[in-house]
Design an enzyme around this catalytic site. Sequence first.
Site, PDB file in Angstrom:
ATOM      1  CE  LYS A 203      -4.104   1.655  -0.203  1.00  0.00           C
ATOM      2  NZ  LYS A 203      -4.959   1.319  -1.348  1.00  0.00           N
ATOM      3  CB  SER A 405      -7.903   1.387  -3.224  1.00  0.00           C
ATOM      4  OG  SER A 405      -7.573   1.392  -1.841  1.00  0.00           O
TER       5      SER A 405
END
Length: 619
Positions: A203, A405
């Site tokens: 991430k 996401s």
Amino acid sequence: MGIKQVLSPVGRFIVRAWGWLDISRRFVFNLLWLIILVAIVSAVFSRGDKLRDKTTLVLDFEGRLVEQRSGTPSERLSAELQGGSTAQTTLRDVLKALDAAATDPHVTQVLLDFSKFGGGGQASLREVASALERFKKSGKKVMAYADAYDQRSYQLAAQADEVFMHPMGMVMLEGFGRYRNYYKDLFERVGVEANVVRAGKYKNFGEPYFANGPSPATIESESLLYGDLWARYMAGVEAARKLQAGSITAYIDTLPQRMTELKGDTGQLALQAKLVDGLKERDEIRALLIERGSKDADGKSYRKIDLAAYVAQLKPEMPAPKQVAIVVAEGNIVDGTANPGTIGGDSTAALVRQAREDEKVVAVVLRVNSPGGSAFASEIIRRELELTRKAGKPVVVSMGDVAASGGYWVSMSADEVIADASTITGSIGVFGMLPNASKAMDKISLRTGGYGTTWLVGAGDPRLPLDPRVKQAVQAGVDRIYIDFTTRAAEARKTTQEAIDAVAQGRVWTGQQALERKLIDRVGSLGDAIASAAQKAKLEGTPSVRYVEKERGRAEKLIAGLFDSHAPAVGTWLRTRLGLPSLPAPLTEAQRELGWLMDASAQGPLPVSTHVHCLCTSP
């Protein structure tokens, strides 16, 4: 005694000035309404014009290829004044025009015009490429012409029967990748700390704020992603141009020596590499189009109709008793309501609810083109889709250029998830930011003080040193949302949380890679998603499709319609007159990235400082 006798000379001047101001105001407003009236009448009569035989449909791509036009008229003008481009071409208009022109007896050929093209994502470009292939099956020809081609415009031009370029032009093929700004040293110098907390090894959205370069995990993830996208790009272009495999790689690798041999002649470089079929001046292209089509009314050019005019004269589809609704989710995901181009959690959820409660709607397609954003807003939208399924209406997700996401989060309540092979998706991970500028304030001797009844008063205030308890709490919140994310994804994909976690960790995948990891159901187009939704709703024949979008009043529609045509010209003219410069691309990127820190510092530390956003764009 009259009023004029009482007034002083200054007073009389003010009265006269006010009178002239009032007259000027009325004149301007009357002139404005006259212009609007003329535009309405012109539009009505122009729509009534019938196409003549041997007409060339000019696909003049203006601006970026998008799912829906973004922003309001005032927002678009503001962007123009800042040097941005607001021109946009919708994917639906291009597909509609090509499919209609294939059977239109008045349209004999299509010209691809890239003079104002602002690019598009891989999934959208591949959709247009497929539509061009369908059009060519009608037996009609497609011609492409440009002063020069970048790799996005060339991806479409390669689908043409003939590709022409100006003799001084160049086909610029570079490959896919991205270089970013990294702010760690700058922040240390000025006394700013980003304080990024995250869940997911890959991430990397907050990485530029605490590092001086990409991490090994980022390089690993992006090399696999861009490698797959570039291989598919090359295969598609080489197949369309009937080139040997590896031709594009050779074109790039031998560029320096070939340029030397040809004495810098970029046109010949492209011609000898068989990337173009000919080099022609603009007037030569006009003559060729006249020869293959027909002269216009003035006899000085070829008979043509542009994309906007062609779509406007198409007969609208009559609404059927049973319809498939399309809800577009494009842009960053934010809390509350938002205009098109940004996904408001409340406003997009309301559109889904509107489709669910419409008795004519029997199935819903959610078209996603988003890198994510607010976790809370993403969940609000996902829940409405879940309720739509519970109400007995099938939901199919069609992933566009990016559905990562938060864009993946909103896709988790669907009967089927379909993505293009070059969609960027995944990025199942969470991060939060707690920007702090207390050291910067020390550098300029600026102090902050006050009183709070508990330690949470002022928690997350960027002027105060960050309390470790705040960071601990935010990390726990980020971890909790990651568990929720992966658990819901596991339920949606009918697998375990551990299996999702193995392919999650914030890592991004192409649509083809996501299929191999069972994160989507199949690879396909928007048309495939519509057909699937219709089949699940047991509709027969070609389904009636309706886009469910924010309703606008008549006046707003009128003004927006007029403004869309003239906003770029008006904005450019005003920016030039006012002497406002356009920011260079790197500075624009830095402005946008640092804006994230400003937004984060304006929010409270819990729970809204957590994001499901991907640091990814479609090349």
